[in-house]
Design a protein around this motif. Structure first.
Motif, PDB file in Angstrom:
ATOM      1  N   GLU A 136       0.848  -1.195   0.000  1.00 35.44           N
ATOM      2  CA  GLU A 136       0.000   0.000   0.000  1.00 35.44           C
ATOM      3  C   GLU A 136       0.882   1.243   0.000  1.00 35.44           C
ATOM      4  OE1 GLU A 136      -2.230  -0.553   3.541  1.00 35.44           O
ATOM      5  OE2 GLU A 136      -3.210  -2.387   2.830  1.00 35.44           O
ATOM      6  N   ALA A 137       0.314   2.349  -0.489  1.00 37.97           N
ATOM      7  CA  ALA A 137       1.064   3.609  -0.517  1.00 37.97           C
ATOM      8  C   ALA A 137       0.089   4.773  -0.523  1.00 37.97           C
ATOM      9  CB  ALA A 137       1.966   3.677  -1.749  1.00 37.97           C
ATOM     10  N   THR A 138       0.555   5.912  -0.005  1.00 40.44           N
ATOM     11  CA  THR A 138      -0.207   7.157  -0.041  1.00 40.44           C
ATOM     12  C   THR A 138       0.691   8.260  -0.587  1.00 40.44           C
ATOM     13  OG1 THR A 138       0.405   7.708   2.239  1.00 40.44           O
ATOM     14  CG2 THR A 138      -1.659   6.488   1.905  1.00 40.44           C
ATOM     15  N   GLY A 139       0.073   9.312  -1.126  1.00 41.09           N
ATOM     16  CA  GLY A 139       0.865  10.418  -1.666  1.00 41.09           C
ATOM     17  C   GLY A 139      -0.009  11.584  -2.060  1.00 41.09           C
ATOM     18  N   ASP A 140       0.650  12.680  -2.458  1.00 46.10           N
ATOM     19  CA  ASP A 140      -0.064  13.898  -2.830  1.00 46.10           C
ATOM     20  C   ASP A 140      -0.656  13.821  -4.233  1.00 46.10           C
ATOM     21  OD1 ASP A 140       0.561  15.039  -0.390  1.00 46.10           O
ATOM     22  OD2 ASP A 140       2.420  15.944  -1.139  1.00 46.10           O
ATOM     23  N   SER A 141      -0.177  12.879  -5.048  1.00 46.17           N
ATOM     24  CA  SER A 141      -0.684  12.743  -6.419  1.00 46.17           C
ATOM     25  C   SER A 141      -0.799  11.275  -6.775  1.00 46.17           C
ATOM     26  CB  SER A 141       0.247  13.444  -7.414  1.00 46.17           C
ATOM     27  OG  SER A 141       1.492  12.764  -7.479  1.00 46.17           O
ATOM     28  N   ALA A 142      -1.612  11.009  -7.789  1.00 47.61           N
ATOM     29  CA  ALA A 142      -1.760   9.629  -8.247  1.00 47.61           C
ATOM     30  C   ALA A 142      -0.437   9.093  -8.780  1.00 47.61           C
ATOM     31  CB  ALA A 142      -2.848   9.552  -9.318  1.00 47.61           C
ATOM     32  N   ALA A 143       0.332   9.965  -9.452  1.00 49.23           N
ATOM     33  CA  ALA A 143       1.614   9.534 -10.007  1.00 49.23           C
ATOM     34  C   ALA A 143       2.582   9.137  -8.891  1.00 49.23           C
ATOM     35  CB  ALA A 143       2.211  10.648 -10.861  1.00 49.23           C
TER      36      ALA A 143
ATOM     37  N   ALA B  25       5.381   4.799  -5.979  1.00 47.51           N
ATOM     38  CA  ALA B  25       5.669   4.136  -4.708  1.00 47.51           C
ATOM     39  C   ALA B  25       5.212   2.680  -4.738  1.00 47.51           C
ATOM     40  CB  ALA B  25       4.979   4.878  -3.558  1.00 47.51           C
ATOM     41  N   LEU B  26       4.050   2.442  -5.309  1.00 53.54           N
ATOM     42  CA  LEU B  26       3.551   1.066  -5.408  1.00 53.54           C
ATOM     43  C   LEU B  26       4.467   0.230  -6.299  1.00 53.54           C
ATOM     44  CD1 LEU B  26      -0.302   1.594  -5.827  1.00 53.54           C
ATOM     45  CD2 LEU B  26       0.897   0.728  -3.813  1.00 53.54           C
ATOM     46  N   SER B  27       4.938   0.817  -7.391  1.00 55.04           N
ATOM     47  CA  SER B  27       5.830   0.098  -8.296  1.00 55.04           C
ATOM     48  C   SER B  27       7.122  -0.294  -7.587  1.00 55.04           C
ATOM     49  CB  SER B  27       6.143   0.969  -9.515  1.00 55.04           C
ATOM     50  OG  SER B  27       7.063   0.325 -10.372  1.00 55.04           O
ATOM     51  N   THR B  28       7.695   0.647  -6.843  1.00 56.56           N
ATOM     52  CA  THR B  28       8.941   0.367  -6.131  1.00 56.56           C
ATOM     53  C   THR B  28       8.743  -0.708  -5.066  1.00 56.56           C
ATOM     54  OG1 THR B  28       9.752   2.622  -6.473  1.00 56.56           O
ATOM     55  CG2 THR B  28      10.740   1.367  -4.670  1.00 56.56           C
ATOM     56  N   ARG B  29       7.668  -0.592  -4.301  1.00 58.48           N
ATOM     57  CA  ARG B  29       7.427  -1.537  -3.212  1.00 58.48           C
ATOM     58  C   ARG B  29       7.067  -2.934  -3.738  1.00 58.48           C
ATOM     59  NH1 ARG B  29       3.943  -0.345   1.504  1.00 58.48           N
ATOM     60  NH2 ARG B  29       5.445  -1.787   2.375  1.00 58.48           N
ATOM     61  N   SER B  30       6.286  -2.980  -4.817  1.00 55.58           N
ATOM     62  CA  SER B  30       5.922  -4.290  -5.360  1.00 55.58           C
ATOM     63  C   SER B  30       7.124  -4.959  -6.014  1.00 55.58           C
ATOM     64  CB  SER B  30       4.777  -4.151  -6.365  1.00 55.58           C
ATOM     65  OG  SER B  30       5.149  -3.342  -7.460  1.00 55.58           O
TER      66      SER B  30
ATOM     67  N   GLY C 268      -2.605  -9.309  -9.067  1.00 55.17           N
ATOM     68  CA  GLY C 268      -3.983  -9.640  -8.767  1.00 55.17           C
ATOM     69  C   GLY C 268      -4.896  -8.431  -8.788  1.00 55.17           C
ATOM     70  N   ARG C 269      -4.449  -7.317  -8.222  1.00 56.88           N
ATOM     71  CA  ARG C 269      -5.274  -6.101  -8.177  1.00 56.88           C
ATOM     72  C   ARG C 269      -4.363  -4.884  -8.093  1.00 56.88           C
ATOM     73  NH1 ARG C 269      -7.518  -2.848  -3.994  1.00 56.88           N
ATOM     74  NH2 ARG C 269      -9.478  -1.847  -4.596  1.00 56.88           N
ATOM     75  N   PHE C 270      -4.724  -3.857  -8.856  1.00 58.92           N
ATOM     76  CA  PHE C 270      -3.987  -2.590  -8.813  1.00 58.92           C
ATOM     77  C   PHE C 270      -5.018  -1.479  -8.803  1.00 58.92           C
ATOM     78  CE2 PHE C 270      -1.894   1.109 -10.505  1.00 58.92           C
ATOM     79  CZ  PHE C 270      -0.637   1.068  -9.920  1.00 58.92           C
ATOM     80  N   ALA C 271      -4.979  -0.628  -7.767  1.00 61.82           N
ATOM     81  CA  ALA C 271      -5.989   0.421  -7.651  1.00 61.82           C
ATOM     82  C   ALA C 271      -5.394   1.653  -6.982  1.00 61.82           C
ATOM     83  CB  ALA C 271      -7.193  -0.076  -6.857  1.00 61.82           C
ATOM     84  N   ILE C 272      -5.743   2.821  -7.512  1.00 63.83           N
ATOM     85  CA  ILE C 272      -5.380   4.114  -6.923  1.00 63.83           C
ATOM     86  C   ILE C 272      -6.646   4.965  -6.881  1.00 63.83           C
ATOM     87  CG2 ILE C 272      -4.004   6.213  -7.143  1.00 63.83           C
ATOM     88  CD1 ILE C 272      -1.923   4.595  -8.675  1.00 63.83           C
ATOM     89  N   HIS C 273      -6.923   5.580  -5.752  1.00 66.42           N
ATOM     90  CA  HIS C 273      -8.119   6.412  -5.657  1.00 66.42           C
ATOM     91  C   HIS C 273      -7.877   7.558  -4.674  1.00 66.42           C
ATOM     92  CE1 HIS C 273      -8.945   4.252  -1.891  1.00 66.42           C
ATOM     93  NE2 HIS C 273      -8.658   3.162  -2.561  1.00 66.42           N
ATOM     94  N   PRO C 274      -8.674   8.624  -4.764  1.00 65.87           N
ATOM     95  CA  PRO C 274      -8.463   9.793  -3.897  1.00 65.87           C
ATOM     96  C   PRO C 274      -8.751   9.477  -2.431  1.00 65.87           C
ATOM     97  CG  PRO C 274      -9.825  10.346  -5.795  1.00 65.87           C
ATOM     98  CD  PRO C 274      -9.735   8.862  -5.756  1.00 65.87           C
TER      99      PRO C 274
ATOM    100  N   THR D 201      -7.556  14.966   0.393  1.00 64.19           N
ATOM    101  CA  THR D 201      -6.276  15.184   1.084  1.00 64.19           C
ATOM    102  C   THR D 201      -5.099  14.524   0.365  1.00 64.19           C
ATOM    103  OG1 THR D 201      -6.657  13.212   2.453  1.00 64.19           O
ATOM    104  CG2 THR D 201      -7.410  15.343   3.325  1.00 64.19           C
ATOM    105  N   GLY D 202      -5.376  13.721  -0.650  1.00 62.21           N
ATOM    106  CA  GLY D 202      -4.300  13.044  -1.353  1.00 62.21           C
ATOM    107  C   GLY D 202      -4.822  11.814  -2.074  1.00 62.21           C
TER     108      GLY D 202
END
Length: 247
Positions: free
Chosen positions: A64-71, A76-81, A101-107, A121-122
């Motif tokens: 999992e990852a959080t950030g100020d932008s979807a990019a 971050a998800l790419s690096t961690r995975s 199996g699943r890839f999702a990014i949402h506000p 908020t991000g």
């Protein structure tokens, strides 16, 4: 596979004690215009289930990852995975055993009072890697490797059967289902002072695979050290519908 067991039907009996669930009689009819024995048939169903220890496991491990932008979350998800996958490779798993199996990014939104306009908020995201394990005894070790490699959560842990084992068990269940249907037909025919002469129609009517699942709690597992799992048996079922001529 070293062990396979029939589930004993509650109404079935046999000297060896190996049978499926007793089939349910559907009908006994006289279809001949003159009511002769040549047209008398009985239609029955027979079912059977077989259980065996699983020889394959499927695990969902997520980062999992959080950030100020979807990019930013995507990167971050790419690096961690990538780190997670590399840890699993280092433990001996091949790329064929690792799929997305699943890839999702949402506000993300803050939790404000009811009726107030939510404020973004991000972003947050999840990337799940599905891990196929060919040696069920190593499932706990693979989960430990995933956690040590950066997985934030372990979702599905499914115990199932390889294609070859599944087909072998299905064939055995089908044979038992046919035997059960014939036994039922013999009983019904005897009740009308007849006997089974021949089979008119025989169809596979249903059945399938019933995997088993296990829950995994990362926090709970961390308090006890290495992961030890005790999977339940997997069930393969089959059923048939048969029409016999009686006379």
């Amino acid at each position: 596979m070293q062990r396979r067991d029939f589930i004993i039907g509650t109404a079935a009996a046999g000297a060896a004690g190996l049978s499926g669930c007793l089939g349910t009689a559907q009908q006994a009819t006289d279809t001949a215009a003159g009511g002769g024995d040549s047209g008398r048939t009985v239609t029955v169903t027979g079912s059977a289930e077989m259980q065996a220890a699983p020889d394959r496991a499927v695990i969902d491990a997520s980062v999992e990852a959080t950030g100020d932008s979807a990019a930013a979350v995507r990167d971050a998800l790419s690096t961690r995975s990538d780190s997670l996958r590399q840890a699993l490779r280092d433990a001996g798993l091949s790329d064929d055993q690792l799929t997305t199996g699943r890839f999702a990014i949402h506000p993300q939104y803050d939790r404000r009072e009811p009726g107030a306009e939510p404020e973004q908020t991000g972003y947050e995201g999840t990337h799940t890697t599905t891990i196929e394990v060919d040696d069920v005894d190593t499932t706990g070790d693979v989960i430990d490797t995933a956690i040590d490699g950066g997985a934030d959560s372990i979702g599905r842990i499914e115990y199932t059967l390889s294609a070859s084992t599944r087909e072998s068990l299905r064939e055995d269940a089908l044979k038992a289902a046919v035997d059960t249907a014939r036994d039922e037909a013999d009983v019904l025919a005897a009740r009308v002072d007849s006997r089974v002469v021949s089979v008119q129609r025989l169809n596979a009517a249903g059945g399938g695979l019933s995997p088993t699942y296990e829950r995994y709690d990362v926090a709970e597992a961390a308090s006890v050290g290495s992961t030890e799992l005790q999977p339940d048996d997997v069930t393969v079922s089959a059923s048939v519908e048969a029409t016999y001529r009686i006379g």
